[in-house]
Design a protein around this motif. Structure first.
Motif, PDB file in Angstrom:
ATOM      1  N   GLN A 173      63.586  67.476  83.105  1.00  0.00           N
ATOM      2  CA  GLN A 173      62.763  68.581  82.642  1.00  0.00           C
ATOM      3  C   GLN A 173      61.900  68.161  81.460  1.00  0.00           C
ATOM      4  N   PHE A 174      60.763  68.844  81.322  1.00  0.00           N
ATOM      5  CA  PHE A 174      59.799  68.535  80.273  1.00  0.00           C
ATOM      6  C   PHE A 174      59.422  69.816  79.543  1.00  0.00           C
ATOM      7  N   SER A 175      58.713  69.646  78.446  1.00  0.00           N
ATOM      8  CA  SER A 175      58.211  70.790  77.697  1.00  0.00           C
ATOM      9  C   SER A 175      56.890  70.410  77.067  1.00  0.00           C
ATOM     10  N   GLY A 206      51.801  67.689  90.607  1.00  0.00           N
ATOM     11  CA  GLY A 206      52.220  69.065  90.389  1.00  0.00           C
ATOM     12  C   GLY A 206      52.940  69.248  89.075  1.00  0.00           C
ATOM     13  N   CYS A 207      52.817  70.443  88.542  1.00  0.00           N
ATOM     14  CA  CYS A 207      53.533  70.836  87.334  1.00  0.00           C
ATOM     15  C   CYS A 207      53.950  72.286  87.512  1.00  0.00           C
ATOM     16  N   MET A 220      59.374  72.758  82.058  1.00  0.00           N
ATOM     17  CA  MET A 220      58.508  72.406  83.185  1.00  0.00           C
ATOM     18  C   MET A 220      59.108  71.257  83.982  1.00  0.00           C
ATOM     19  N   LEU A 221      58.748  71.226  85.270  1.00  0.00           N
ATOM     20  CA  LEU A 221      59.114  70.152  86.177  1.00  0.00           C
ATOM     21  C   LEU A 221      57.833  69.491  86.658  1.00  0.00           C
ATOM     22  N   LEU A 222      57.902  68.190  86.936  1.00  0.00           N
ATOM     23  CA  LEU A 222      56.689  67.448  87.274  1.00  0.00           C
ATOM     24  C   LEU A 222      56.842  66.698  88.592  1.00  0.00           C
TER      25      LEU A 222
END
Length: 345
Positions: free
Chosen positions: A57-59, A165-166, A179-181
């Motif tokens: 996961q990202f931010s 995609g994001c 967020m997922l990438l």
């Protein structure tokens, strides 16, 4: 994994984003896309969301916490007022076009989508998706007429091949969202989507810390261990296996325990700590954290336990290193391994 059985698309808009250094153009649409029919909506949902398989996961983060993030306020506006998606999507398309400078970055369509009921982990979330399609697949269109069948060549999107995609989940709010990438890019623009356009940073959770430390261990064993110590390939495999076992049998990670039980030798521990300082220039390493079983499972795939001997033998080593003996035969001038076991299976 994303669960899409209850997901619906509330709004979708698209713009054409070219590469300005290749004389590409920015083609902005005037209004959102109207989706007619449940089949099209279902296919689009599959196309946009089925590619999110990684659990990392990202931010949204900036290097300076006082700086305004270039994308996060736009996403926040869409969450607060979904009807603003068209105006805000133009801002995103303009940003993408302005930073599309590398000649290898392909032109494509940028889609901005507002979703409801996206399933992730144990919850359902509203979400905003940012997607870019860059490739087309060839298809044969079959039409049945009164006098028989007609075939024609068509080009379109393969719903199983999302290029970029994001997916931003509306759950952290002021903390920056999760967020997922997806980025099936070539190496020349590998950081373009994640860093340059989205400004995404890994979320420093259990998955992130587990993945980082296991990557550090694997790279140390592969790149550094035999530079300083006289170790065989079997010794390196044994160390990787001990490392996997350590992560598989614990819920919490403590680096001192890891060094004592896995690395054991004081000289190896000192060497590992020196290597860690070099590694930390590219990644942050935590000393204590909750272990993510999903990260362990992912990393275990690249912890190689195969002993390759010329082109004749591939030996999988999973157990006790003390049951393996290495030697050299003066008569044949060849190296050998001797394996001890109780029974064949």
């Amino acid at each position: 994994m994303i669960e899409i059985s209850q997901t619906s698309i509330n709004a979708i808009t698209a713009h054409g984003v070219g590469n300005k250094n290749n004389e590409g153009k920015l083609k902005l649409s005037d209004q959102p896309i109207t989706i007619e029919g449940g089949l099209l909506s279902s296919l689009l949902t599959t196309y946009f969301l089925s590619g999110f398989r990684s659990l990392e996961q990202f931010s949204f983060r900036t290097e300076n916490e006082n700086d305004e993030h270039p994308v996060m306020p736009v996403i926040q506006s869409i969450f607060e007022d979904p009807e603003s998606i068209q105006a805000n999507s133009i801002l995103l398309a303009q940003r993408l076009y302005e930073i599309t400078e590398h000649p290898n970055i392909k032109a494509g369509e940028l889609y901005i989508v507002h979703f409801s009921n996206v399933g992730f982990e144990d919850g359902l979330y509203d979400a905003v998706g940012i997607f870019k399609s860059e490739t087309r697949d060839n298809y044969i269109q079959v039409d049945e007429g009164k006098k028989g069948y007609k075939l024609s060549a068509q080009q379109g999107l393969n719903i199983n091949k999302l290029d970029k995609g994001c997916l931003i989940l509306n759950d952290l709010g002021a903390e920056g969202y999760r967020m997922l990438l997806v980025d099936n890019a070539n190496r020349s623009d590998a950081s373009f989507w994640k860093h340059d356009f989205l400004g995404a940073s890994p979320l420093k959770d259990a998955f992130h810390h587990t993945q980082n430390f296991m990557t550090l261990t694997r790279q140390y064993v592969d790149d550094q261990l035999d530079e300083e110590f006289s170790v065989s390939k079997a010794d390196k495999i044994d160390l990787l296996n001990k490392s996997k076992d350590f992560f598989n049998t614990r819920d919490q990670f403590n680096q001192k325990e890891f060094e004592s039980e896995v690395l054991a030798d004081k000289s190896v521990i000192e060497s590992f700590r020196k290597y860690e300082k070099t590694f930390m220039t590219d990644a942050d390493i935590a000393k204590n954290f909750e272990i993510s079983a999903n990260a362990v499972k992912k990393q275990a795939r690249v912890f190689k336990s195969v002993l390759k001997l010329d082109k004749n033998f591939h030996i999988y080593i999973h157990g006790n290193r003390e049951l393996i003996e290495k030697g050299y035969d003066d008569l044949t001038r060849r190296h050998y391994y001797k394996f001890y076991f109780d029974q064949e299976s």
